[in-house]
Design a protein around this motif. Sequence first.
Motif, PDB file in Angstrom:
ATOM      1  N   SER A 199       0.841  -1.189   0.000  1.00 39.43           N
ATOM      2  CA  SER A 199       0.000   0.000   0.000  1.00 39.43           C
ATOM      3  C   SER A 199       0.876   1.239   0.000  1.00 39.43           C
ATOM      4  O   SER A 199       1.959   1.265   0.597  1.00 39.43           O
ATOM      5  N   ALA A 200       0.384   2.286  -0.686  1.00 40.29           N
ATOM      6  CA  ALA A 200       1.198   3.490  -0.844  1.00 40.29           C
ATOM      7  C   ALA A 200       1.378   4.241   0.467  1.00 40.29           C
ATOM      8  O   ALA A 200       2.363   4.950   0.639  1.00 40.29           O
ATOM      9  N   ASP A 201       0.431   4.082   1.398  1.00 40.55           N
ATOM     10  CA  ASP A 201       0.522   4.843   2.644  1.00 40.55           C
ATOM     11  C   ASP A 201       1.374   4.154   3.703  1.00 40.55           C
ATOM     12  O   ASP A 201       1.556   4.691   4.794  1.00 40.55           O
ATOM     13  N   LYS A 202       1.893   2.986   3.409  1.00 41.76           N
ATOM     14  CA  LYS A 202       2.710   2.263   4.385  1.00 41.76           C
ATOM     15  C   LYS A 202       4.130   2.804   4.379  1.00 41.76           C
ATOM     16  O   LYS A 202       4.769   2.911   3.339  1.00 41.76           O
ATOM     17  N   GLN A 203       4.632   3.131   5.557  1.00 35.94           N
ATOM     18  CA  GLN A 203       5.966   3.690   5.671  1.00 35.94           C
ATOM     19  C   GLN A 203       7.019   2.601   5.461  1.00 35.94           C
ATOM     20  O   GLN A 203       6.853   1.468   5.928  1.00 35.94           O
ATOM     21  N   PRO A 204       8.120   2.905   4.769  1.00 30.84           N
ATOM     22  CA  PRO A 204       9.175   1.907   4.586  1.00 30.84           C
ATOM     23  C   PRO A 204       9.882   1.616   5.905  1.00 30.84           C
ATOM     24  O   PRO A 204       9.909   2.465   6.807  1.00 30.84           O
ATOM     25  N   PRO A 205      10.450   0.426   6.058  1.00 33.14           N
ATOM     26  CA  PRO A 205      11.136   0.100   7.314  1.00 33.14           C
ATOM     27  C   PRO A 205      12.376   0.963   7.499  1.00 33.14           C
ATOM     28  O   PRO A 205      12.984   1.434   6.541  1.00 33.14           O
ATOM     29  N   SER A 206      12.757   1.164   8.745  1.00 33.19           N
ATOM     30  CA  SER A 206      13.932   1.972   9.061  1.00 33.19           C
ATOM     31  C   SER A 206      14.576   1.431  10.323  1.00 33.19           C
ATOM     32  O   SER A 206      13.938   0.738  11.138  1.00 33.19           O
ATOM     33  N   PHE A 414      13.351  -8.813  -0.198  1.00 36.71           N
ATOM     34  CA  PHE A 414      11.964  -8.454   0.031  1.00 36.71           C
ATOM     35  C   PHE A 414      11.358  -9.477   0.987  1.00 36.71           C
ATOM     36  O   PHE A 414      11.879 -10.590   1.171  1.00 36.71           O
ATOM     37  N   LYS A 415      10.241  -9.080   1.614  1.00 38.95           N
ATOM     38  CA  LYS A 415       9.695  -9.786   2.772  1.00 38.95           C
ATOM     39  C   LYS A 415       9.427 -11.258   2.502  1.00 38.95           C
ATOM     40  O   LYS A 415       9.821 -12.129   3.295  1.00 38.95           O
ATOM     41  N   GLU A 416       8.772 -11.582   1.387  1.00 36.65           N
ATOM     42  CA  GLU A 416       8.365 -12.959   1.147  1.00 36.65           C
ATOM     43  C   GLU A 416       9.576 -13.880   1.027  1.00 36.65           C
ATOM     44  O   GLU A 416       9.573 -14.989   1.582  1.00 36.65           O
ATOM     45  N   ALA A 417      10.616 -13.442   0.300  1.00 31.76           N
ATOM     46  CA  ALA A 417      11.800 -14.278   0.132  1.00 31.76           C
ATOM     47  C   ALA A 417      12.577 -14.411   1.442  1.00 31.76           C
ATOM     48  O   ALA A 417      13.098 -15.490   1.758  1.00 31.76           O
ATOM     49  N   ILE A 418      12.675 -13.326   2.209  1.00 36.48           N
ATOM     50  CA  ILE A 418      13.392 -13.393   3.491  1.00 36.48           C
ATOM     51  C   ILE A 418      12.693 -14.370   4.432  1.00 36.48           C
ATOM     52  O   ILE A 418      13.336 -15.223   5.073  1.00 36.48           O
ATOM     53  N   ASP A 419      11.370 -14.277   4.529  1.00 36.09           N
ATOM     54  CA  ASP A 419      10.641 -15.189   5.415  1.00 36.09           C
ATOM     55  C   ASP A 419      10.771 -16.638   4.964  1.00 36.09           C
ATOM     56  O   ASP A 419      10.878 -17.551   5.798  1.00 36.09           O
ATOM     57  N   MET A 420      10.784 -16.855   3.643  1.00 36.22           N
ATOM     58  CA  MET A 420      10.917 -18.214   3.148  1.00 36.22           C
ATOM     59  C   MET A 420      12.279 -18.814   3.503  1.00 36.22           C
ATOM     60  O   MET A 420      12.375 -19.969   3.952  1.00 36.22           O
ATOM     61  N   ARG A 421      13.347 -18.033   3.350  1.00 34.07           N
ATOM     62  CA  ARG A 421      14.682 -18.558   3.658  1.00 34.07           C
ATOM     63  C   ARG A 421      14.888 -18.733   5.167  1.00 34.07           C
ATOM     64  O   ARG A 421      15.585 -19.650   5.595  1.00 34.07           O
ATOM     65  N   LEU A 422      14.307 -17.841   5.957  1.00 29.74           N
ATOM     66  CA  LEU A 422      14.372 -18.047   7.403  1.00 29.74           C
ATOM     67  C   LEU A 422      13.652 -19.331   7.795  1.00 29.74           C
ATOM     68  O   LEU A 422      14.089 -20.055   8.710  1.00 29.74           O
ATOM     69  N   ASN A 423      12.579 -19.644   7.106  1.00 27.27           N
ATOM     70  CA  ASN A 423      11.886 -20.904   7.364  1.00 27.27           C
ATOM     71  C   ASN A 423      12.755 -22.098   6.980  1.00 27.27           C
ATOM     72  O   ASN A 423      12.749 -23.133   7.672  1.00 27.27           O
ATOM     73  N   GLN A 424      13.515 -21.980   5.896  1.00 25.28           N
ATOM     74  CA  GLN A 424      14.436 -23.053   5.516  1.00 25.28           C
ATOM     75  C   GLN A 424      15.523 -23.248   6.569  1.00 25.28           C
ATOM     76  O   GLN A 424      15.924 -24.383   6.861  1.00 25.28           O
TER      77      GLN A 424
END
Length: 479
Positions: A199-206, A414-424
């Motif tokens: 979503s456009a209104d979501k602030q990027p992580p910092s 990006f979030k989906e790939a990071i979560d997938m590798r952490l699961n591995q």
Amino acid sequence: MASDSHDDLDELDEEPSFEIVVDDPVPKKGFNLNLRPILIGLLVLVLGGGLGSAIYLAMNYEARDLIGLLDIGESPPRLSLALPGLGDVGKLADMAKPTDTGRGGGLLTPPGGAGGASPEMLKAIPDDTPPPDAPPMASPTAAPAAAPAAAPAAAPPPSGDAAADELARLEAGSAPAPKAAKVAAVDATGMPTQPSPRSADKQPPSFESMAAPKGEMKPLLAAPVRELQRKTQAGDLPYPGPDGRQPWQVYSRPWSGPADKGKVAVVVVDLGLDKTATEAAIAKLPPEVTLAFSPYAPSLDKWIKKARDFGHEVLMILPAEGPGYPSRDPGPYGLLSSLSPEANLNRLETVMAKGAGYAGLVSLGSTYGASPLMAATLAAVKEHGIYFLGDGAAGAGKGPPLAPVTAIVDSDPFKEAIDMRLNQVSIQARTKGQAVAVINARPLSFIRLMAWLTDLDGQNLVLTPASTVVQQSSGPGKS
């Protein structure tokens, strides 16, 4: 007689000659105006002003301003393309022809008004917004006020032409075709290859949004220990002490935890190059997370001391040849399979001399790790009494304590790939008893890591320093 013949000529010479006299004009009294210079000057001003105005307009006005000056907005735009669903629905099949009906159909035609959409077009556009005077929605238990409307006509069978099928559905009064659900792009292994929309209104992580870890971060023992160092041509290098103490055991973070849980070691790499990222890794990650510093970073001794003061075990990055070389150059200290063993040994000692107080080395150069030169490199690392994380193998008893890297969890940031590798990583730690996750100093990587760490206990896993997962090399192959 001859003289008599010329008497008449002499008389002619003696006659007086006539003179023509022109009288000077008498100046007229009053004002005398010469209009010629004035007219010439006015002509120059008019022509020059017009030319200057044209140049000014050409230099300062955009194309749309010139169009406005020409006042062509009153007529329907000619430079437009017909779009499906705009203008007359009956002309939907003839999409290649531009419409000039005055009811829309062009990119420049505004919606509504005289150039608005036709009623047929409005029927084809779904709108979930109720009109202002719509009656309130009846409750599910209320009796219907009128008989239900007739069911829409069945849609005709598809013909293979998307535009023709849509036109046939509109003419039959049936509902538009349902849109296919979007499926996330994955590779052959099931790994996501692109992030999902945000979503456009979501602030990027910092880094600023991260909270400091709970609990006291006790500093490690002061380092380096003088008895565990020797002066060489490359500089001060770690060596086992006279009493047999190994630098990796002295400089590692003490740990005593449950033996019935899988061990997960997390190593943050390439620190020291970015001040903000390095300070966030030191102050906002749990002390059990191991921090690895780049040999190209300035003020390494100060960074290593600060990391140890916050309780982190410290490693040095060993640059080495990896996939994509030479476009991905490991730098002047990188180990290369094209160099001689002596040249690589000099580079190894240069890297080790850049800092002090670290427990081991970590290398992500898989190409060099698979080369025959890696065995000699590991033998040299063993002589200095430190451990190694990465690819490579040595003979039985000839290599240092080592462990392979399970995954670089944010190689796709990006979030989906990071979560997938952490699961591995979690799966390997549960099945094999231990795993090593490498991560870069990025805000999103840190935030996803912290979310994953909070669930380790529920997976029967525990976070440990990297020194707890290394094992003594027992033979060829990966340890």
